[in-house]
Design a protein around this motif. Structure first.
Motif, PDB file in Angstrom:
ATOM      1  N   ASP A 102       0.916  -1.119   0.050  1.00 34.13           N
ATOM      2  CA  ASP A 102       0.063   0.140  -0.010  1.00 34.13           C
ATOM      3  C   ASP A 102       0.867   1.186   0.042  1.00 34.13           C
ATOM      4  N   ASP A 103       2.100   1.237   0.379  1.00 35.35           N
ATOM      5  CA  ASP A 103       2.997   2.218   0.366  1.00 35.35           C
ATOM      6  C   ASP A 103       3.674   2.628  -0.889  1.00 35.35           C
ATOM      7  N   GLY A 104       3.261   1.892  -1.886  1.00 35.14           N
ATOM      8  CA  GLY A 104       3.686   2.124  -3.185  1.00 35.14           C
ATOM      9  C   GLY A 104       4.744   1.166  -3.726  1.00 35.14           C
ATOM     10  N   PHE A 105       5.235   0.053  -3.051  1.00 35.86           N
ATOM     11  CA  PHE A 105       6.186  -0.750  -3.818  1.00 35.86           C
ATOM     12  C   PHE A 105       5.330  -1.997  -4.540  1.00 35.86           C
ATOM     13  N   ASP A 106       6.089  -2.350  -5.612  1.00 40.51           N
ATOM     14  CA  ASP A 106       5.423  -3.067  -6.330  1.00 40.51           C
ATOM     15  C   ASP A 106       5.184  -4.734  -6.029  1.00 40.51           C
ATOM     16  N   ALA A 107       6.261  -5.037  -5.466  1.00 35.27           N
ATOM     17  CA  ALA A 107       6.443  -6.297  -4.857  1.00 35.27           C
ATOM     18  C   ALA A 107       7.533  -6.687  -3.638  1.00 35.27           C
ATOM     19  N   VAL A 108       7.454  -7.775  -3.028  1.00 31.09           N
ATOM     20  CA  VAL A 108       7.943  -7.984  -1.830  1.00 31.09           C
ATOM     21  C   VAL A 108       8.806  -9.190  -2.036  1.00 31.09           C
ATOM     22  N   GLN A 109       9.841  -9.137  -1.358  1.00 27.31           N
ATOM     23  CA  GLN A 109      10.918 -10.327  -1.138  1.00 27.31           C
ATOM     24  C   GLN A 109      11.026 -10.882  -0.004  1.00 27.31           C
ATOM     25  N   MET A 110      11.236 -12.046   0.302  1.00 23.15           N
ATOM     26  CA  MET A 110      11.083 -12.884   1.620  1.00 23.15           C
ATOM     27  C   MET A 110      12.244 -13.915   1.282  1.00 23.15           C
ATOM     28  N   ALA A 111      12.751 -14.493   2.522  1.00 19.98           N
ATOM     29  CA  ALA A 111      13.779 -15.593   2.362  1.00 19.98           C
ATOM     30  C   ALA A 111      13.658 -16.407   3.496  1.00 19.98           C
ATOM     31  N   ARG A 112      13.846 -15.833   4.801  1.00 18.00           N
ATOM     32  CA  ARG A 112      13.802 -16.654   6.056  1.00 18.00           C
ATOM     33  C   ARG A 112      12.455 -17.291   6.286  1.00 18.00           C
ATOM     34  N   ALA A 113      11.335 -16.289   5.896  1.00 18.66           N
ATOM     35  CA  ALA A 113      10.146 -16.540   6.403  1.00 18.66           C
ATOM     36  C   ALA A 113       9.777 -17.993   5.343  1.00 18.66           C
ATOM     37  N   LEU A 114      10.142 -17.909   4.128  1.00 16.87           N
ATOM     38  CA  LEU A 114       9.856 -19.227   3.429  1.00 16.87           C
ATOM     39  C   LEU A 114      10.759 -20.097   3.516  1.00 16.87           C
ATOM     40  N   LEU A 115      11.659 -20.206   4.124  1.00 14.97           N
ATOM     41  CA  LEU A 115      12.737 -21.494   4.482  1.00 14.97           C
ATOM     42  C   LEU A 115      11.743 -21.941   5.527  1.00 14.97           C
ATOM     43  N   ASN A 116      11.486 -21.028   6.601  1.00 21.84           N
ATOM     44  CA  ASN A 116      10.660 -21.634   7.858  1.00 21.84           C
ATOM     45  C   ASN A 116       9.393 -22.307   7.326  1.00 21.84           C
ATOM     46  N   GLU A 117       8.815 -21.877   6.270  1.00 19.39           N
ATOM     47  CA  GLU A 117       7.435 -22.268   5.819  1.00 19.39           C
ATOM     48  C   GLU A 117       7.327 -21.999   4.301  1.00 19.39           C
ATOM     49  N   PRO A 118       7.515 -22.832   3.418  1.00 22.63           N
ATOM     50  CA  PRO A 118       7.643 -22.756   1.935  1.00 22.63           C
ATOM     51  C   PRO A 118       6.282 -22.555   1.468  1.00 22.63           C
ATOM     52  N   GLY A 119       5.184 -22.890   2.283  1.00 16.99           N
ATOM     53  CA  GLY A 119       3.862 -22.586   1.897  1.00 16.99           C
ATOM     54  C   GLY A 119       3.132 -21.216   2.359  1.00 16.99           C
ATOM     55  N   PHE A 120       3.960 -20.514   2.804  1.00 16.07           N
ATOM     56  CA  PHE A 120       3.498 -19.143   3.463  1.00 16.07           C
ATOM     57  C   PHE A 120       2.536 -18.340   2.555  1.00 16.07           C
ATOM     58  N   VAL A 121       3.039 -18.142   1.434  1.00 12.83           N
ATOM     59  CA  VAL A 121       2.302 -17.536   0.403  1.00 12.83           C
ATOM     60  C   VAL A 121       0.894 -17.948   0.175  1.00 12.83           C
ATOM     61  N   ASN A 122       0.711 -19.276   0.355  1.00 11.92           N
ATOM     62  CA  ASN A 122      -0.506 -19.959   0.161  1.00 11.92           C
ATOM     63  C   ASN A 122      -1.451 -19.692   1.191  1.00 11.92           C
ATOM     64  N   ARG A 123      -0.982 -19.773   2.537  1.00  9.86           N
ATOM     65  CA  ARG A 123      -1.431 -19.669   3.873  1.00  9.86           C
ATOM     66  C   ARG A 123      -1.984 -18.129   3.728  1.00  9.86           C
ATOM     67  N   MET A 124      -1.118 -17.156   3.312  1.00  5.05           N
ATOM     68  CA  MET A 124      -1.261 -15.767   3.358  1.00  5.05           C
ATOM     69  C   MET A 124      -2.933 -15.403   2.451  1.00  5.05           C
ATOM     70  N   ARG A 125      -3.071 -16.361   1.517  1.00  5.76           N
ATOM     71  CA  ARG A 125      -4.016 -16.247   0.645  1.00  5.76           C
ATOM     72  C   ARG A 125      -5.546 -16.700   1.693  1.00  5.76           C
ATOM     73  N   ASP A 126      -5.233 -17.501   2.536  1.00  9.74           N
ATOM     74  CA  ASP A 126      -6.505 -17.990   3.279  1.00  9.74           C
ATOM     75  C   ASP A 126      -6.593 -17.436   4.786  1.00  9.74           C
ATOM     76  N   GLU A 127      -5.545 -16.566   5.212  1.00 10.72           N
ATOM     77  CA  GLU A 127      -5.523 -16.188   6.423  1.00 10.72           C
ATOM     78  C   GLU A 127      -5.165 -14.548   6.392  1.00 10.72           C
ATOM     79  N   GLU A 128      -5.991 -13.775   6.628  1.00 12.24           N
ATOM     80  CA  GLU A 128      -5.539 -12.272   6.598  1.00 12.24           C
ATOM     81  C   GLU A 128      -4.611 -11.930   7.570  1.00 12.24           C
ATOM     82  N   ASN A 129      -4.539 -12.868   8.772  1.00 14.42           N
ATOM     83  CA  ASN A 129      -3.701 -12.519   9.825  1.00 14.42           C
ATOM     84  C   ASN A 129      -2.705 -13.391   9.889  1.00 14.42           C
ATOM     85  N   ALA A 130      -2.153 -13.862   8.748  1.00 10.45           N
ATOM     86  CA  ALA A 130      -1.093 -15.133   8.795  1.00 10.45           C
ATOM     87  C   ALA A 130       0.361 -14.242   9.125  1.00 10.45           C
ATOM     88  N   ARG A 131       0.842 -14.950   9.928  1.00 12.37           N
ATOM     89  CA  ARG A 131       2.157 -14.658  10.203  1.00 12.37           C
ATOM     90  C   ARG A 131       3.077 -15.999  10.310  1.00 12.37           C
TER      91      ARG A 131
END
Length: 407
Positions: free
Chosen positions: A335-364
């Motif tokens: 919302d601050d105007g960035f076109d995309a985001v990058q993550m690394a450690r979050a995805l090493l911890n949980e490779p399916g984190f993006v799919n979970r964010m689709r289902d959970e608005e408060n996903a962490r």
């Protein structure tokens, strides 16, 4: 406001299915400087987890650019293995990117096969080794090596390349007054220090043509006294915008001088040395590690304040990276105007984190920032301590628990 997270985003000729990118964190999964089944399986798992694009980390454009013996080296012999990797990523619906770079002075003859080279000569404590400054007549060929690597990436099926111009690697060594002490046309003023970057980008954009996206990772600050600050890095960003790059990844820090400015938190020194095989390095780092690698406090989205200043000055697409672990903060960044985001450690911890964010608005994600994954990658493959097959020694468990308790 409706979330932008799962809307498509375009970088040059490439459109991603959503606005998430697996950042090019070094996997240490390439024994013999070639892709492995482990590398394929990891990136396939991230692609299956919903990422828009997953980026294979640090591929050296020449053998002299290798800083680890488990790092990719771009050459024709590894193209079939990389093609299997990109096919697996594409089969899961994600795009495939690869980071191209040269480590400059952060190597050793035993790894890169020659006296390490950099913007200037001297002694690098990081390796430790003596370093030879590149001659001006060697720089055009070094720039062409980046262009050749782009062509190899295309042949291997990659959709995008990310040129590493930050973190104290070769391009960054030319840019920073701390590492560039040259007296010729490639040293001194910022205009001169940008000349090598300009040469690289000319070769890269020519090789990329109309079918490869080109991203560039750059520093907003070097993270230590005497390094680059935003008055100069903003000019670097504007030069990259003029070069035709399709997007910038805004980062900071120097691996050899301010490593935790890049990653934040504390380096678990006992975990790091546990996996080292060189006895003198193991004990040297055990004794001096806290001094060599000082902690920098972690907070979510730790680069955002600086990155917003770049967003205000630039028209080109910008990618935010640095400490993202929750959907709410990712939505805020977008919302601050960035076109995309990058993550690394979050995805090493949980490779399916993006799919979970689709289902959970408060996903962490459950990454607790112990940096065990980073400590380990200097010797063996990057892995999250929460998902290891083996039992950790009690001393490492205590270190991880102590660091996580701080966070």
């Amino acid at each position: 406001m409706e979330s932008k997270l799962f809307t498509p985003v375009t970088f040059g000729p490439l459109t991603l299915r959503n606005r998430t990118i697996r950042s090019a964190a070094f996997e240490s999964m390439c024994p013999g400087n070639a892709p492995s089944d482990m590398l394929l399986d990891y990136h396939r798992s991230v692609a299956a987890g919903g990422i828009g694009m997953t980026t294979v980390a640090y591929a050296a454009v020449t053998r002299s650019g290798l800083s680890f013996d488990r790092q990719l080296w771009m050459r024709p012999e590894i193209i079939p293995g990389l093609r299997k990797l990109t096919d697996a990523i594409h089969a899961e619906g994600a795009a495939a990117g690869i980071q191209l770079g040269h480590c400059g002075n952060m190597s050793h003859k035993s790894i890169c096969g020659c006296t390490p080279v950099g913007a200037s000569g001297g002694f690098n404590l990081y390796s430790p080794t003596f370093v030879r400054g590149l001659r001006a007549d060697e720089l055009p060929e070094m720039a062409r090596a980046y262009g050749r690597s782009v062509n190899l990436a295309r042949e291997a099926g990659f959709d995008a390349v990310e040129i590493h111009a930050g973190h104290g690697y070769l391009i960054s060594q030319f840019l920073s007054p701390s590492t560039n002490h040259r007296k010729d046309e490639f040293g001194g003023s910022l205009q001169n220090r940008m000349r090598f970057m300009d040469m690289v980008m000319e070769e890269v954009m020519k090789a990329a043509g109309s079918d490869m996206a080109v991203l560039v990772k750059m520093n907003m600050r070097d993270g230590f006294r005497g390094g680059m600050e935003m008055d100069e890095t903003m000019q670097v960003a504007k030069r990259l915008e003029q070069s035709g790059a399709h997007g910038l990844v805004l980062s900071g820090g120097f691996v050899s001088k301010a490593p935790m400015y890049v990653m934040r938190g504390e380096m678990p020194i006992r975990s790091m040395t546990h996996y080292m095989t060189c006895w003198w390095l193991k004990y040297g780092v055990r004794m001096a590690g806290k001094w060599m690698i000082p902690a920098v406090p972690f907070k979510e989205a730790y680069f955002l304040e600086d990155a917003l200043k770049f967003r205000a000055e630039l028209k080109m697409p910008l990618i935010y990276v640095g400490g993202l672990v929750s959907r709410s903060k990712i939505d805020e960044v977008l919302d601050d105007g960035f076109d995309a985001v990058q993550m690394a450690r979050a995805l090493l911890n949980e490779p399916g984190f993006v799919n979970r964010m689709r289902d959970e608005e408060n996903a962490r994600c459950n990454c607790r920032h112990s940096n065990y994954c980073i400590a380990r990658m200097y010797s063996i493959e990057m892995a999250c301590h929460q998902h290891l097959g083996e039992e950790l020694p009690a001393c490492l468990k205590r270190e991880i628990e102590r660091i996580e308790a701080k966070g």
